[in-house]
Design a protein around this motif. Structure first.
Motif, PDB file in Angstrom:
ATOM      1  N   ILE A   1       0.964  -3.427   0.268  1.00 16.55           N
ATOM      2  CA  ILE A   1      -0.319  -3.954  -0.213  1.00 16.55           C
ATOM      3  C   ILE A   1      -0.831  -3.028  -1.308  1.00 16.55           C
ATOM      4  CG2 ILE A   1      -2.593  -4.817   0.444  1.00 16.55           C
ATOM      5  CD1 ILE A   1      -1.625  -4.977   3.326  1.00 16.55           C
ATOM      6  N   MET A   2      -0.484  -3.348  -2.537  1.00 15.04           N
ATOM      7  CA  MET A   2      -0.738  -2.450  -3.660  1.00 15.04           C
ATOM      8  C   MET A   2      -1.196  -3.228  -4.888  1.00 15.04           C
ATOM      9  SD  MET A   2       2.805  -0.279  -3.362  1.00 15.04           S
ATOM     10  CE  MET A   2       2.388   0.789  -4.749  1.00 15.04           C
ATOM     11  N   THR A   3      -1.898  -2.529  -5.769  1.00  7.80           N
ATOM     12  CA  THR A   3      -2.209  -3.067  -7.096  1.00  7.80           C
ATOM     13  C   THR A   3      -1.813  -2.022  -8.129  1.00  7.80           C
ATOM     14  OG1 THR A   3      -4.473  -2.175  -7.143  1.00  7.80           O
ATOM     15  CG2 THR A   3      -4.166  -4.384  -6.219  1.00  7.80           C
ATOM     16  N   ASN A   4      -1.530  -2.493  -9.353  1.00 10.38           N
ATOM     17  CA  ASN A   4      -1.174  -1.586 -10.444  1.00 10.38           C
ATOM     18  C   ASN A   4      -1.568  -2.236 -11.766  1.00 10.38           C
ATOM     19  OD1 ASN A   4      -0.046   0.416 -12.072  1.00 10.38           O
ATOM     20  ND2 ASN A   4       1.939  -0.602 -12.112  1.00 10.38           N
ATOM     21  N   ILE A   5      -2.423  -1.563 -12.528  1.00  9.81           N
ATOM     22  CA  ILE A   5      -2.851  -2.117 -13.814  1.00  9.81           C
ATOM     23  C   ILE A   5      -2.317  -1.310 -14.997  1.00  9.81           C
ATOM     24  CG2 ILE A   5      -4.892  -3.237 -12.849  1.00  9.81           C
ATOM     25  CD1 ILE A   5      -6.583  -0.948 -13.933  1.00  9.81           C
ATOM     26  N   TYR A   6      -1.435  -0.340 -14.737  1.00  9.25           N
ATOM     27  CA  TYR A   6      -0.811   0.427 -15.822  1.00  9.25           C
ATOM     28  C   TYR A   6       0.486  -0.282 -16.202  1.00  9.25           C
ATOM     29  CZ  TYR A   6      -0.320   4.587 -18.708  1.00  9.25           C
ATOM     30  OH  TYR A   6      -0.254   5.455 -19.780  1.00  9.25           O
ATOM     31  N   VAL A   7       0.346  -1.314 -17.005  1.00 12.29           N
ATOM     32  CA  VAL A   7       1.463  -2.190 -17.355  1.00 12.29           C
ATOM     33  C   VAL A   7       1.971  -1.802 -18.738  1.00 12.29           C
ATOM     34  CG1 VAL A   7       2.188  -4.576 -17.687  1.00 12.29           C
ATOM     35  CG2 VAL A   7       0.469  -4.020 -15.940  1.00 12.29           C
ATOM     36  N   HIS A   8       3.154  -1.233 -18.797  1.00 10.69           N
ATOM     37  CA  HIS A   8       3.637  -0.605 -20.027  1.00 10.69           C
ATOM     38  C   HIS A   8       3.776  -1.568 -21.193  1.00 10.69           C
ATOM     39  CE1 HIS A   8       4.592   3.577 -18.734  1.00 10.69           C
ATOM     40  NE2 HIS A   8       4.449   3.007 -17.551  1.00 10.69           N
ATOM     41  N   GLN A   9       4.224  -2.784 -20.933  1.00 17.25           N
ATOM     42  CA  GLN A   9       4.419  -3.691 -22.060  1.00 17.25           C
ATOM     43  C   GLN A   9       3.108  -4.135 -22.706  1.00 17.25           C
ATOM     44  OE1 GLN A   9       5.321  -4.561 -18.890  1.00 17.25           O
ATOM     45  NE2 GLN A   9       4.890  -6.737 -18.481  1.00 17.25           N
ATOM     46  N   ASP A  10       1.984  -3.899 -22.023  1.00 20.32           N
ATOM     47  CA  ASP A  10       0.688  -4.296 -22.563  1.00 20.32           C
ATOM     48  C   ASP A  10      -0.154  -3.111 -23.050  1.00 20.32           C
ATOM     49  OD1 ASP A  10       1.185  -6.967 -22.102  1.00 20.32           O
ATOM     50  OD2 ASP A  10       0.136  -7.020 -20.179  1.00 20.32           O
ATOM     51  N   LEU A  11       0.350  -1.901 -22.923  1.00 22.33           N
ATOM     52  CA  LEU A  11      -0.458  -0.730 -23.277  1.00 22.33           C
ATOM     53  C   LEU A  11      -0.917  -0.761 -24.729  1.00 22.33           C
ATOM     54  CD1 LEU A  11       1.395   2.209 -21.463  1.00 22.33           C
ATOM     55  CD2 LEU A  11      -0.749   1.115 -20.781  1.00 22.33           C
ATOM     56  N   TYR A  12      -0.055  -1.249 -25.613  1.00 20.07           N
ATOM     57  CA  TYR A  12      -0.419  -1.246 -27.035  1.00 20.07           C
ATOM     58  C   TYR A  12      -1.572  -2.195 -27.334  1.00 20.07           C
ATOM     59  CZ  TYR A  12       1.793  -5.801 -27.981  1.00 20.07           C
ATOM     60  OH  TYR A  12       2.102  -7.135 -28.004  1.00 20.07           O
ATOM     61  N   GLU A  13      -1.879  -3.098 -26.392  1.00 16.12           N
ATOM     62  CA  GLU A  13      -3.002  -4.016 -26.564  1.00 16.12           C
ATOM     63  C   GLU A  13      -4.195  -3.632 -25.692  1.00 16.12           C
ATOM     64  OE1 GLU A  13      -2.122  -8.311 -27.384  1.00 16.12           O
ATOM     65  OE2 GLU A  13      -0.238  -7.788 -26.393  1.00 16.12           O
ATOM     66  N   MET A  14      -4.197  -2.411 -25.176  1.00 18.50           N
ATOM     67  CA  MET A  14      -5.338  -1.899 -24.407  1.00 18.50           C
ATOM     68  C   MET A  14      -6.104  -0.907 -25.283  1.00 18.50           C
ATOM     69  SD  MET A  14      -3.695  -1.165 -20.651  1.00 18.50           S
ATOM     70  CE  MET A  14      -2.598  -2.328 -19.833  1.00 18.50           C
TER      71      MET A  14
ATOM     72  N   ASP B   1     -13.916  -4.209 -29.013  1.00 16.10           N
ATOM     73  CA  ASP B   1     -13.800  -4.666 -30.390  1.00 16.10           C
ATOM     74  C   ASP B   1     -15.024  -5.506 -30.766  1.00 16.10           C
ATOM     75  OD1 ASP B   1     -13.442  -7.246 -29.325  1.00 16.10           O
ATOM     76  OD2 ASP B   1     -11.276  -7.209 -29.570  1.00 16.10           O
ATOM     77  N   GLU B   2     -14.973  -6.123 -31.937  1.00 16.21           N
ATOM     78  CA  GLU B   2     -16.132  -6.869 -32.432  1.00 16.21           C
ATOM     79  C   GLU B   2     -16.479  -8.079 -31.556  1.00 16.21           C
ATOM     80  OE1 GLU B   2     -12.383  -8.325 -34.490  1.00 16.21           O
ATOM     81  OE2 GLU B   2     -13.300  -6.402 -33.944  1.00 16.21           O
ATOM     82  N   ASN B   3     -15.537  -8.513 -30.727  1.00 14.50           N
ATOM     83  CA  ASN B   3     -15.783  -9.643 -29.824  1.00 14.50           C
ATOM     84  C   ASN B   3     -16.172  -9.204 -28.412  1.00 14.50           C
ATOM     85  OD1 ASN B   3     -15.072 -11.650 -31.781  1.00 14.50           O
ATOM     86  ND2 ASN B   3     -12.927 -11.084 -31.463  1.00 14.50           N
ATOM     87  N   GLY B   4     -16.211  -7.876 -28.207  1.00 12.09           N
ATOM     88  CA  GLY B   4     -16.562  -7.357 -26.896  1.00 12.09           C
ATOM     89  C   GLY B   4     -15.385  -7.108 -25.979  1.00 12.09           C
ATOM     90  N   SER B   5     -14.173  -7.358 -26.455  1.00 11.78           N
ATOM     91  CA  SER B   5     -12.981  -7.211 -25.614  1.00 11.78           C
ATOM     92  C   SER B   5     -12.467  -5.772 -25.625  1.00 11.78           C
ATOM     93  CB  SER B   5     -11.873  -8.135 -26.105  1.00 11.78           C
ATOM     94  OG  SER B   5     -10.667  -7.895 -25.406  1.00 11.78           O
ATOM     95  N   ILE B   6     -11.977  -5.312 -24.474  1.00 11.71           N
ATOM     96  CA  ILE B   6     -11.304  -4.010 -24.406  1.00 11.71           C
ATOM     97  C   ILE B   6      -9.789  -4.189 -24.394  1.00 11.71           C
ATOM     98  CG2 ILE B   6     -13.259  -2.891 -23.266  1.00 11.71           C
ATOM     99  CD1 ILE B   6     -11.585  -3.036 -20.633  1.00 11.71           C
ATOM    100  N   GLY B   7      -9.329  -5.400 -24.719  1.00 12.83           N
ATOM    101  CA  GLY B   7      -7.895  -5.664 -24.763  1.00 12.83           C
ATOM    102  C   GLY B   7      -7.338  -6.019 -23.396  1.00 12.83           C
ATOM    103  N   LYS B   8      -6.035  -5.887 -23.260  1.00 12.96           N
ATOM    104  CA  LYS B   8      -5.357  -6.299 -22.021  1.00 12.96           C
ATOM    105  C   LYS B   8      -5.428  -5.207 -20.950  1.00 12.96           C
ATOM    106  CE  LYS B   8      -2.123  -9.612 -24.068  1.00 12.96           C
ATOM    107  NZ  LYS B   8      -0.707  -9.998 -24.228  1.00 12.96           N
ATOM    108  N   ALA B   9      -6.640  -4.750 -20.692  1.00 13.08           N
ATOM    109  CA  ALA B   9      -6.837  -3.625 -19.775  1.00 13.08           C
ATOM    110  C   ALA B   9      -7.658  -4.046 -18.562  1.00 13.08           C
ATOM    111  CB  ALA B   9      -7.527  -2.479 -20.506  1.00 13.08           C
TER     112      ALA B   9
END
Length: 275
Positions: free
Chosen positions: A139-152, A96-104
Motif C-alpha cells: 500500500i504505497m504511493t509515489n509521485i517522483y515520476v522520472h519521465q515527467d520531471l522535466y515538466e514539473m 506558470d502564467e496559468n497557475g499550473s505547477i506542471g506534472k507535479a
C-alpha cells in the motif's frame, strides 16, 4: 511539553552539530536578492511520531494548521496542480502564467493506473486496499515520476507514502528527499499526520505511528540564528486534535472538519524563504 518540540529541537541540534556546510559548492536555491542560499545539511534524519499519543505540531512558534491542511487536501483530495485551487500563496513562485505547477504533486496522484481489480489512481488504490486488503505490504504511493520531471516546476520534496496496518492501527512512512527544517518541516509533519488520521477514519482503523524519513535535512544560512532562538524557547503542552467523526468518505473532508483545541505557541518569526 509537546513531544513534537522535543523531536524538533533534537533534530536541529544534530544538524547544527554534525551537519556539513555547503559554502563553496554549487547550489540551486537562492534568496530573493539573488544570493546563493547555502545550508548546513545532515543526511538521513528519521523522526517517529505516535499519533495515538498526541498531535505532532510544534509550540515553539505557530504552524499554520488550516493552511497546511488546505495544501494537503489540494494535493491528495483535489489532486490539483493549479494554484487557483489553493487558498494560500505558498506555490506562487513555482506556478506558470496559468497557475499550473506542471506534472507535479496532485497531477501524479490523479493519474489512473491499471490493476487486476480495475483502474485506480494512487489515492483510490490506497483507499481500496485499506478496506479490502489491509494486510497488504504494497500500500504505497509515489509521485517522483522520472519521465515527467522535466515538466514539473519543482521536483517533489515529500514524494512517497507507505501505509501499513498492524491489528486495527494504521501506520505510515513518509519519505522526503529534502526538507527546509525551519520553514517546512513541521508544516509537512502536520499535513501527513492529518492525512493519516483521514485515511484511518474512513477505513475503520485507529491512527498509529508516522515515521518521517528525510534524506537531506537542512537549515539555511539565513535561518541559523532563528533556529538557535527557537532552541532557547519555552515549550507548551500539545493541543488536542479533533476530526469530524461523521466523515466516512475521504472526499467529503473539508478544512473545517479539523480543529486544534488549546493550541498555544511562541511568537511567530519573519522567515525568508529560499527559492
Amino acid at each position: 511539553m509537546s513531544k513534537a518540540d522535543k523531536i524538533f529541537k533534537e533534530m536541529c541540534r544534530k544538524i547544527l552539530k554534525e551537519g556539513i556546510r555547503t559554502e563553496g559548492q554549487k547550489v540551486r536555491p537562492h534568496w530573493e536578492d539573488g544570493t546563493p542560499a547555502h545550508t548546513i545539511k545532515k543526511f538521513g534524519i528519521i523522526n517517529e511520531y505516535d499519533l495515538s499519543e498526541e498531535f505532532p505540531i510544534i509550540t515553539l512558534r505557530p504552524t499554520a494548521f488550516k493552511s497546511a491542511i488546505d495544501e494537503i487536501l489540494w494535493i491528495w483530495q483535489k489532486k490539483s496542480n493549479n494554484i487557483k485551487d489553493l487558498n494560500s500563496k505558498i506555490w506562487n513562485n513555482w506556478a506558470d502564467e496559468n497557475g499550473s505547477i506542471g506534472k507535479a504533486y496532485g497531477y501524479q496522484l490523479g493519474i489512473k493506473h491499471k490493476y487486476k481489480e480495475g483502474y485506480f489512481d494512487q489515492v483510490d488504490r490506497v483507499l481500496y486496499d485499506l478496506k479490502n486488503n489491509p494486510m497488504s505490504r504494497r500500500i504505497m504511493t509515489n509521485i517522483y515520476v522520472h519521465q515527467d520531471l522535466y515538466e514539473m516546476n519543482l521536483y517533489p520534496c515529500a514524494y512517497s507514502m507507505t501505509f501499513n496496518v498492524e491489528g486495527d492501527q494504521l501506520n505510515a512512512i513518509l519519505n522526503q528527499r529534502s526538507s527546509d527544517i525551519l520553514v517546512a518541516n513541521n508544516w509537512n509533519v502536520v499535513q501527513y499526520a492529518v492525512l493519516l488520521h483521514m485515511f484511518a477514519q474512513v477505513s475503520g482503523l485507529k491512527v498509529g505511528k508516522l515515521i518521517h524519513v528525510i534524506a537531506d535535512a537542512h537549515i539555511y544560512d539565513r535561518h541559523i540564528d532563528m533556529v538557535k532562538e527557537l532552541l532557547k524557547r519555552e515549550e507548551y503542552e500539545a493541543p488536542t486534535f479533533k476530526i469530524n467523526p461523521e466523515i466516512k468518505n475521504f472526499y467529503d473532508f473539508t478544512v473545517n472538519d479539523f480543529e486544534l483545541v488549546n493550541y498555544k505557541a511562541g511568537k511567530q518569526l519573519k522567515i525568508p524563504v529560499a527559492i
